[in-house]
Scaffold this active site. Structure first.
Site, PDB file in Angstrom:
ATOM      1  N   ASP A 141      89.587  19.216  93.680  1.00 25.35           N
ATOM      2  CA  ASP A 141      89.404  19.303  92.240  1.00 25.35           C
ATOM      3  C   ASP A 141      87.900  19.170  91.986  1.00 25.35           C
ATOM      4  O   ASP A 141      87.365  18.059  91.970  1.00 25.35           O
ATOM      5  CB  ASP A 141      90.182  18.189  91.552  1.00 25.35           C
ATOM      6  CG  ASP A 141      90.008  18.194  90.036  1.00 25.35           C
ATOM      7  OD1 ASP A 141      89.209  19.013  89.535  1.00 25.35           O
ATOM      8  OD2 ASP A 141      90.670  17.388  89.369  1.00 25.35           O
TER       9      ASP A 141
ATOM     10  N   LYS B 105      79.377  22.734  86.729  1.00 24.80           N
ATOM     11  CA  LYS B 105      80.559  23.591  86.673  1.00 24.80           C
ATOM     12  C   LYS B 105      80.506  24.540  85.482  1.00 24.80           C
ATOM     13  O   LYS B 105      80.974  25.681  85.557  1.00 24.80           O
ATOM     14  CB  LYS B 105      81.812  22.713  86.602  1.00 24.80           C
ATOM     15  CG  LYS B 105      83.128  23.476  86.570  1.00 24.80           C
ATOM     16  CD  LYS B 105      84.290  22.503  86.586  1.00 24.80           C
ATOM     17  CE  LYS B 105      85.632  23.214  86.521  1.00 24.80           C
ATOM     18  NZ  LYS B 105      86.757  22.269  86.605  1.00 24.80           N
TER      19      LYS B 105
ATOM     20  N   GLU C 118      94.061  25.336  87.474  1.00 16.93           N
ATOM     21  CA  GLU C 118      94.364  23.906  87.412  1.00 16.93           C
ATOM     22  C   GLU C 118      95.757  23.618  86.838  1.00 16.93           C
ATOM     23  O   GLU C 118      96.492  22.790  87.401  1.00 16.93           O
ATOM     24  CB  GLU C 118      93.273  23.192  86.613  1.00 16.93           C
ATOM     25  CG  GLU C 118      91.948  23.169  87.361  1.00 16.93           C
ATOM     26  CD  GLU C 118      90.760  22.917  86.454  1.00 16.93           C
ATOM     27  OE1 GLU C 118      90.965  22.788  85.225  1.00 16.93           O
ATOM     28  OE2 GLU C 118      89.628  22.862  86.960  1.00 16.93           O
TER      29      GLU C 118
ATOM     30  N   ASP D 194      95.395  19.328  79.872  1.00 15.83           N
ATOM     31  CA  ASP D 194      94.269  19.025  80.752  1.00 15.83           C
ATOM     32  C   ASP D 194      93.266  18.200  79.959  1.00 15.83           C
ATOM     33  O   ASP D 194      92.483  18.730  79.172  1.00 15.83           O
ATOM     34  CB  ASP D 194      93.627  20.326  81.252  1.00 15.83           C
ATOM     35  CG  ASP D 194      92.488  20.057  82.241  1.00 15.83           C
ATOM     36  OD1 ASP D 194      92.149  18.873  82.453  1.00 15.83           O
ATOM     37  OD2 ASP D 194      91.944  21.026  82.794  1.00 15.83           O
TER      38      ASP D 194
END
Length: 260
Positions: A68, A129, A228, A251
């Site tokens: 992750d 990211k 994800e 999420d």
């Protein structure tokens, strides 16, 4: 047939229940992605408990970890006798903050980099990211909030300037992935060469390829890039349940909150 099979045993978590519950809460909510690892529990691992297993329960020699790579925190997991579990111990934290700090020709990663975030902000990098596979024009708003300099690079992408040096987001993400890889190898006592990495469902082809490139730089063969929310659903065994149904995956990430 079974003479060569290794017997593995789990080591129970010796921490007080309150500590374990608090740690599990942080592990599930602190990472920036809804990956398989987030849905697993961090166990105290020893060489005897270090799996991994096939779906039949047989001991296998090749390990593929799930990573992750989060906006705020990153971690890894693998499949053990009791299912997918985060790789980490009470002494060696499961999560690695997705922070970097440049020191000479080297890097500080995670908590070490966090300590320099205030004292040396221009040499510190976070939220990499968000920059993966994106161009300068579409990052205009994000760049305003970052303490480091972001500049145009080839193929309409970007680089991050730290002092006299410039790095692509892939190169910086690879440093975080390398640390995750090192932690997994240390705890599992085996070489890790392959990984599955999760990405947000909204990542486009360029962002997904950038993630694969980061894995390659880190010395990992990225077997698959998966969404994800898909990883979260798989962790709960949704693919094994019969009948059509709708599953909502929240999420609650470090960078964004979304639902799939």
């Amino acid at each position: 047939m079974n003479q060569g099979r290794k017997t593995l045993k789990k080591v129970p978590d010796s921490r007080p229940d309150s500590v374990v519950q608090d740690a599990r809460k942080r592990e599930r909510t602190g990472s920036g992605a809804g990956a398989v690892a987030n849905e697993a529990q961090c166990r105290a691992l020893s060489p005897e408990s270090a799996g991994p297993y096939s779906s039949r329960g047989d001991y296998v020699t090749e390990t593929i970890i799930g990573i992750d790579l989060g906006t705020t925190n990153s971690l890894s997991a693998s499949v053990f006798e009791e299912g997918p579990e985060i790789i980490g111990t009470a002494q060696d934290a499961c999560m690695v903050p997705s922070l970097l700090s440049r020191t000479g020709n080297g890097w500080l990663v995670g908590e070490e980099a966090r300590a320099r975030l205030i004292s040396s902000p221009t040499n510190s990098v976070y939220s990499v990211k968000r920059l993966m596979g994106r161009g300068l024009e579409e990052l205009e708003e994000e760049i305003r909030e970052l303490p480091y300099q972001v500049e145009a690079a080839q193929r309409k992408l970007v680089k991050i300037r730290l002092g006299e040096e410039s790095f692509t987001p892939q190169e910086l993400s690879s440093v975080i992935l390398s640390r995750i890889k090192e932690k997994a190898e240390k705890l599992l006592e085996r070489t890790i060469e392959k990984a599955v990495i999760t990405v947000p469902a909204y990542f486009n082809d360029s962002q997904r390829q950038a993630t694969k490139d980061a894995g390659k730089i880190a010395g990992l063969e990225v077997k698959r890039i998966i969404n994800e929310p898909t990883a979260a659903a798989l962790a709960y065994g949704m693919e094994k349940q019969q009948g059509d149904r709708k599953i909502a995956v929240y999420d609650l990430g470090g960078g964004t909150f979304d639902i799939s």
